[in-house]
Design a protein around this motif. Structure first.
Motif, short mmCIF file in Angstrom:
data_model
loop_
_atom_site.label_atom_id
_atom_site.label_comp_id
_atom_site.label_asym_id
_atom_site.label_seq_id
_atom_site.Cartn_x
_atom_site.Cartn_y
_atom_site.Cartn_z
N LEU A 221 1.05 -1.33 -0.47
CA LEU A 221 -0.01 0.47 -0.25
C LEU A 221 1.11 1.48 -0.32
N ILE A 222 1.77 1.52 0.59
CA ILE A 222 2.87 2.03 0.99
C ILE A 222 4.02 2.15 1.28
N TYR A 223 5.07 2.84 0.88
CA TYR A 223 6.73 2.75 1.07
C TYR A 223 7.20 3.78 1.25
N SER A 224 7.84 3.84 1.93
CA SER A 224 8.87 5.19 2.79
C SER A 224 7.86 5.33 3.26
N ALA A 225 7.09 5.07 4.41
CA ALA A 225 6.70 5.74 5.34
C ALA A 225 5.33 6.90 4.98
N SER A 226 5.21 6.82 3.82
CA SER A 226 4.21 8.10 3.53
C SER A 226 3.79 8.04 1.63
#
Lengths: 107, 123
Positions: A47-52
């Motif tokens: 869904l999400i990478y690099s936190a945001s």
């Protein structure tokens, strides 16, 4: 090893509700954090990478925030197809580790 | 299309060996690190191993270190996981997964997963 702790372990919400899942790392991981959705019998989906950063093709109702040790995944308007288990994962150091999962159910 | 397909799972007795394979297609295989992730029945995800794009670097979870060996063949677009001295606690669905890129770097996240192959260690 870095421990990843998710809360809550489960949440039940209505369609249209805002749902927030938190993930806490036992030590700082900068923004090396990803979120996955997994439905029963299926492989996880990013869904999400690099936190945001929103992965390609993921609906914009999903968002991520945080850095260091505290992170959140937010579903802004819960949809029936969002019923699943969600996992955070740290990629800051080896061994990479996952949170224990948060089960999201639709009321 | 971009996909990973695992094979080689099955039922094996404790102490025996098993070799899993993962065949890739639809992307430039030799430029990406690949991972194995497993999931025990009714449990969460557990990272198992990583192999770098060229096979020069490998990392393993403490729970499998010294028993499992990951390898890759860039000419055949495949990665393998040789599992020796299997234990009942190795029973799980094993997934191979590809790292998601960001430009020329990696995000550390896994954007492509296989369907999984089931390993059951039981006497």
């Amino acid at each position: 090893d870095i421990q990843m702790t998710q809360s809550p372990s489960s949440v039940s919400a209505s369609v249209g509700d805002r749902v927030t899942i938190t993930c806490r790392a036992s030590q700082g991981i900068s923004s090396w954090l990803a979120w996955y959705q997994q439905k029963p019998g299926k492989a996880p989906k990013l869904l999400i990478y690099s936190a945001s950063s929103l992965h390609s093709g993921v609906p914009s109702r999903f968002s991520g925030s945080g850095s260091g040790t505290d992170f959140t995944l937010t579903i802004s308007s819960l949809q029936p197809e969002d019923s699943a288990t969600y996992y955070c994962q740290q990629a800051n150091s080896f061994p990479q580790t996952f949170g224990q999962g948060t089960k999201v159910e639709i009321k | 299309q971009v996909q990973l397909v695992e094979s080689g799972g099955g039922v094996v007795q404790p102490g025996r060996s098993l070799r899993l394979s993962c065949a890739a297609s639809g992307f430039m295989f030799s430029t990406y690190a690949l991972h194995w992730v497993r999931q025990a029945p009714g449990k969460g995800l557990e990272w198992v191993a990583l192999i770098s794009y060229d096979g020069s670097n490998k990392f393993y979870a403490n729970s499998v270190k010294g028993r499992f060996t990951m390898s890759r063949d860039n000419s055949r677009n495949t990665v393998s996981l040789q599992m020796n001295s299997l234990r009942t606690e190795d029973t799980a669905v094993y997934y191979c997964a590809k790292e998601a890129p960001i430009g020329a770097a990696t995000t550390g996240a896994f954007d492509i997963w296989g369907q999984g192959t089931v390993v059951i260690v039981s006497s």
